[in-house]
Design an enzyme around this catalytic site. Structure first.
Site, PDB file in Angstrom:
ATOM      1  N   ARG A  68       0.074  14.139  13.175  1.00 30.83           N
ATOM      2  CA  ARG A  68       0.480  14.013  11.783  1.00 30.83           C
ATOM      3  C   ARG A  68       0.433  15.342  11.024  1.00 30.83           C
ATOM      4  NH1 ARG A  68      -1.562   8.207   9.628  1.00 30.83           N
ATOM      5  NH2 ARG A  68       0.499   8.106   8.788  1.00 30.83           N
TER       6      ARG A  68
ATOM      7  N   ARG B  36      -8.801  -0.700   4.346  1.00 29.07           N
ATOM      8  CA  ARG B  36      -7.991   0.411   3.834  1.00 29.07           C
ATOM      9  C   ARG B  36      -6.603  -0.078   3.449  1.00 29.07           C
ATOM     10  NH1 ARG B  36      -6.439   4.117   7.838  1.00 29.07           N
ATOM     11  NH2 ARG B  36      -4.882   4.439   6.232  1.00 29.07           N
TER      12      ARG B  36
ATOM     13  N   ILE C  12       1.917  18.461   8.553  1.00 28.03           N
ATOM     14  CA  ILE C  12       2.654  18.373   7.286  1.00 28.03           C
ATOM     15  C   ILE C  12       3.653  19.522   7.145  1.00 28.03           C
ATOM     16  CG2 ILE C  12       0.880  17.038   6.065  1.00 28.03           C
ATOM     17  CD1 ILE C  12       0.106  19.697   4.647  1.00 28.03           C
TER      18      ILE C  12
ATOM     19  N   ASP D 285       4.533   0.509  12.005  1.00 25.00           N
ATOM     20  CA  ASP D 285       3.339  -0.210  11.523  1.00 25.00           C
ATOM     21  C   ASP D 285       3.283  -1.657  12.032  1.00 25.00           C
ATOM     22  OD1 ASP D 285       2.438   2.000  10.198  1.00 25.00           O
ATOM     23  OD2 ASP D 285       3.062   1.352   8.211  1.00 25.00           O
TER      24      ASP D 285
ATOM     25  N   CYS E 123      -5.600   7.845   9.624  1.00 27.18           N
ATOM     26  CA  CYS E 123      -5.697   7.184  10.917  1.00 27.18           C
ATOM     27  C   CYS E 123      -5.497   8.190  12.049  1.00 27.18           C
ATOM     28  CB  CYS E 123      -4.610   6.114  11.039  1.00 27.18           C
ATOM     29  SG  CYS E 123      -5.043   4.543  10.304  1.00 27.18           S
TER      30      CYS E 123
ATOM     31  N   LYS F  71       0.838  -1.213   0.000  1.00 28.24           N
ATOM     32  CA  LYS F  71       0.000   0.000   0.000  1.00 28.24           C
ATOM     33  C   LYS F  71       0.867   1.255   0.000  1.00 28.24           C
ATOM     34  CE  LYS F  71      -1.797   1.600   4.078  1.00 28.24           C
ATOM     35  NZ  LYS F  71      -1.454   3.002   4.295  1.00 28.24           N
ATOM     36  N   ASN F  72       1.870   1.255   0.877  1.00 30.04           N
ATOM     37  CA  ASN F  72       2.659   2.472   1.046  1.00 30.04           C
ATOM     38  C   ASN F  72       3.629   2.730  -0.096  1.00 30.04           C
ATOM     39  OD1 ASN F  72       1.280   2.883   3.383  1.00 30.04           O
ATOM     40  ND2 ASN F  72       2.988   2.407   4.774  1.00 30.04           N
TER      41      ASN F  72
ATOM     42  N   LEU G 267       6.805  19.621   7.573  1.00 30.81           N
ATOM     43  CA  LEU G 267       8.060  19.307   6.876  1.00 30.81           C
ATOM     44  C   LEU G 267       7.860  19.309   5.355  1.00 30.81           C
ATOM     45  CD1 LEU G 267       9.298  16.407   9.202  1.00 30.81           C
ATOM     46  CD2 LEU G 267      10.126  18.770   9.157  1.00 30.81           C
TER      47      LEU G 267
END
Ligand code: UD1
Length: 414
Positions: free
Chosen positions: A120, A394, A122, A301, A115, A22-23, A124
Site C-alpha cells: 500500500r 474498525r 502512496i 473487499d 490493514c 466507512k469508505n 500515486l
C-alpha cells in the site's frame, strides 16, 4: 480487543439496517478540512476508523461535536497533525494530505499504516500532488508536501481509490483546471465528489474515469448524508447465502453491488429489489470464478467474505486477487476450520463442499474477520474468532449484533 463465539446457525431471516459506508465517510470527513465553515455529516457509523479520523481532524486543528449520529466539524484554522501512532494505525489518514496542502500550502506527516493486506504505497498520491506543483520531500518515514497548487493534467497509472480522492480534494482549490485521467470511480468517490460540490467545488465527469476540476478560491460548509455501505450489505448477503436465508437489507443500494449480486445469482441465490432495500433469498450452490477489479468490477473487499461461502459449494471455486498482493491471509484460518483452499500467488483455489468444524481462528485484517464470522455460521461446533487487533470494529458497525438479529448464534466477548 474482542473475541467472538460463533455457532452453527439456522437460516438467517428478517430485516437489518445497512449503515453508512466507512469508505465514503472517511474521505468526506477529510474534505471538511477544506473550509473554515461548519460541515454537518449525518448518519455517522460507530466505527473505530471514524473515531480515529475525528481524532486526526482534531490534530489538524478542527473542532467537532457529535449530536446523536450527526457530526458537526469545523476547521476554522488548520495545522500539521502530530501523532505518529494514530497516523500509522490508519491507512485512511493519508486522506488529509490533499486538503491540508490545498488549504494550508503544507502537510508533513509519517507514512500511513492500516490493514496488513499489502505494501500500500502512496506514490500515486505524491506524484499527482507534484503534478499540481507541490514539492515532496521524504526523510525516513516522514513526508513533507509543500507549495501552492496549480491545476494540471494527471494520469493515474492505476485507478487508486485513495489517490483519486486525495487529488480531487487537492484540485478543488488549485488555481485553474485539473484533469484526472484513469481516476477510480468507486461509488464512495462519487459520493465524495457530491459532497465537494455541496461545499462549492466545480467538478465535471463525476462517476467516470475522467474527472475535471475547476479550482475555486474558497470552499464553504455543507450538510450531507453519505451513501450506505455496499461492503456491509454484501457481507450480510454472503451470510444469508451461506445459511439459505431470506434477509431484507434495508437501505442497501443494489446499483452499487452489481458484481457481487450477479456472482451470487450465478450460484443460485435470488436477489430482489424492494422499496425498503434489497432482499436476498436462497442458497449459493454452484462454484464461482471471481477476479477482483476496480469498480464496477468485483470489489477486493468482498473477496474474503465470499470465499467463506464458496467453502460450502461442491466443486472448484477460483479467486484471482488483482488489487492487493497480500489479501489471502484468511485462507490459513479458513483451512483451520476444515476448508480446502490452496493459494498460488494471486490465485486461490477453493475445493468446496467439505463440512467445516469449529476451531480457534484469528482475524488478520478487517475483511478476513468478516470472512471467518461467515464461515463460523456453517461450522459444526464452536468457532472462536480472536480479534485482538479490533479489526472488525474498525469497519463494521455491530456486525455481530446484526447477524444475531437475523437469528445467527454469534456472541461477542470483550
Ligand atoms: C480503498 C479502500 C479499501 C479498498 C481499496 C480498493 C478506503 C478507506 N479504503 O483503499 O477498503 O480495499 O480502496 O478498493 O476507501 N497503490 C499504489 N500506489 C498508490 C496507491 C495505491 O501502488 O499511491 C496500490 C495499492 O498498494 C493497492 C492498489 O493500488 O495494491 C489499490 O489501492 P487503492 O485503490 O489506493 O486503495 P486504498 O485507497 O488504499
Amino acid at each position: 480487543m474482542a473475541d467472538y463465539r460463533i455457532f452453527h446457525s439456522p437460516r438467517l431471516s428478517g430485516e437489518v439496517w445497512i449503515g453508512t459506508a466507512k469508505n465514503a465517510v472517511l474521505p468526506i470527513m477529510a474534505a471538511t478540512l477544506l473550509t473554515g465553515e461548519e460541515c454537518v455529516i449525518h448518519k455517522m457509523p460507530a466505527l473505530t476508523d471514524v473515531k480515529n479520523m475525528l481524532r486526526l481532524l482534531q490534530l489538524c486543528g478542527a473542532g467537532d461535536r457529535m449530536e446523536k449520529d450527526t457530526a458537526v466539524i469545523c476547521a476554522r484554522n488548520v495545522q500539521n497533525p502530530e501523532d505518529e501512532g494514530l497516523l500509522r494505525s490508519m491507512r485512511a489518514s493519508v486522506l488529509v494530505l490533499g486538503p491540508l496542502v490545498a488549504r494550508n500550502g503544507e502537510c508533513a506527516f509519517s507514512m500511513p499504516g492500516g490493514c496488513a493486506i499489502g505494501q500500500r504505497p502512496i506514490d500515486l498520491h505524491l506524484k499527482g500532488l507534484q503534478k499540481l506543483g507541490a514539492k515532496v520531500e521524504t526523510d525516513g518515514g516522514q513526508i513533507r508536501v509543500t507549495g501552492k497548487l496549480q491545476g494540471a493534467n494527471i494520469y493515474l497509472d492505476f485507478p487508486s481509490v485513495g489517490a483519486t480522492e486525495n487529488l480531487v480534494m487537492a484540485a478543488t482549490m488549485a488555481r485553474g483546471l485539473t484533469r484526472i485521467e484513469n481516476a477510480a470511480k468507486e461509488p464512495e468517490i462519487t459520493d465524495l465528489c457530491h459532497f465537494l460540490v455541496a461545499m462549492g467545488a466545480r467538478i465535471a465527469g463525476i462517476g467516470t474515469n475522467n474527472l475535471t476540476v475547476e479550482g475555486v478560491e474558497e470552499m464553504h460548509g455543507a450538510v450531507y448524508t453519505p451513501i450506505p455501505d455496499r461492503i456491509e450489505a454484501g457481507t450480510l448477503a454472503c451470510a444469508a447465502a451461506m445459511t439459505e436465508g431470506s434477509v431484507l437489507l434495508q437501505n442497501a443500494r443494489s446499483d452499487h453491488m452489481r458484481a457481487l449480486l450477479f456472482k451470487l445469482a450465478e450460484s443460485g441465490v435470488i436477489f430482489q429489489e424492494d422499496p425498503k432495500g434489497l432482499r436476498i433469498r436462497g442458497r449459493a450452490r454452484r462454484p464461482m470464478e471471481v477476479r477482483t477489479l476496480s469498480y464496477p468490477g468485483f470489489p477486493t473487499d468482498m473477496q474474503a467474505p465470499l470465499m467463506a461461502v464458496t467453502t460450502q459449494l461442491n466443486g472448484l471455486s477460483v479467486f484471482v486477487e488483482t488489487i492487493f498482493e497480500n489479501r489471502f491471509m484468511h485462507v490459513v484460518e479458513l483451512n483451520r476450520l476444515g476448508a480446502n483452499i490452496r493459494v498460488e500467488g494471486q490465485l486461490a483455489m477453493v475445493q468446496g463442499g467439505k463440512p467445516l468444524t469449529g476451531a480457534q481462528v484469528t482475524a488478520t485484517d478487517l475483511r478476513a474477520a468478516a470472512s471467518l464470522m461467515i464461515a463460523g455460521l456453517a461450522t459444526q461446533g464452536e468457532t472462536v474468532l480472536h480479534d485482538g487487533g479490533g479489526h472488525l470494529m474498525r469497519g463494521y458497525d455491530g456486525l455481530e449484533e446484526k447477524l444475531r438479529a437475523l437469528g445467527a448464534q454469534v456472541h461477542k466477548e470483550a
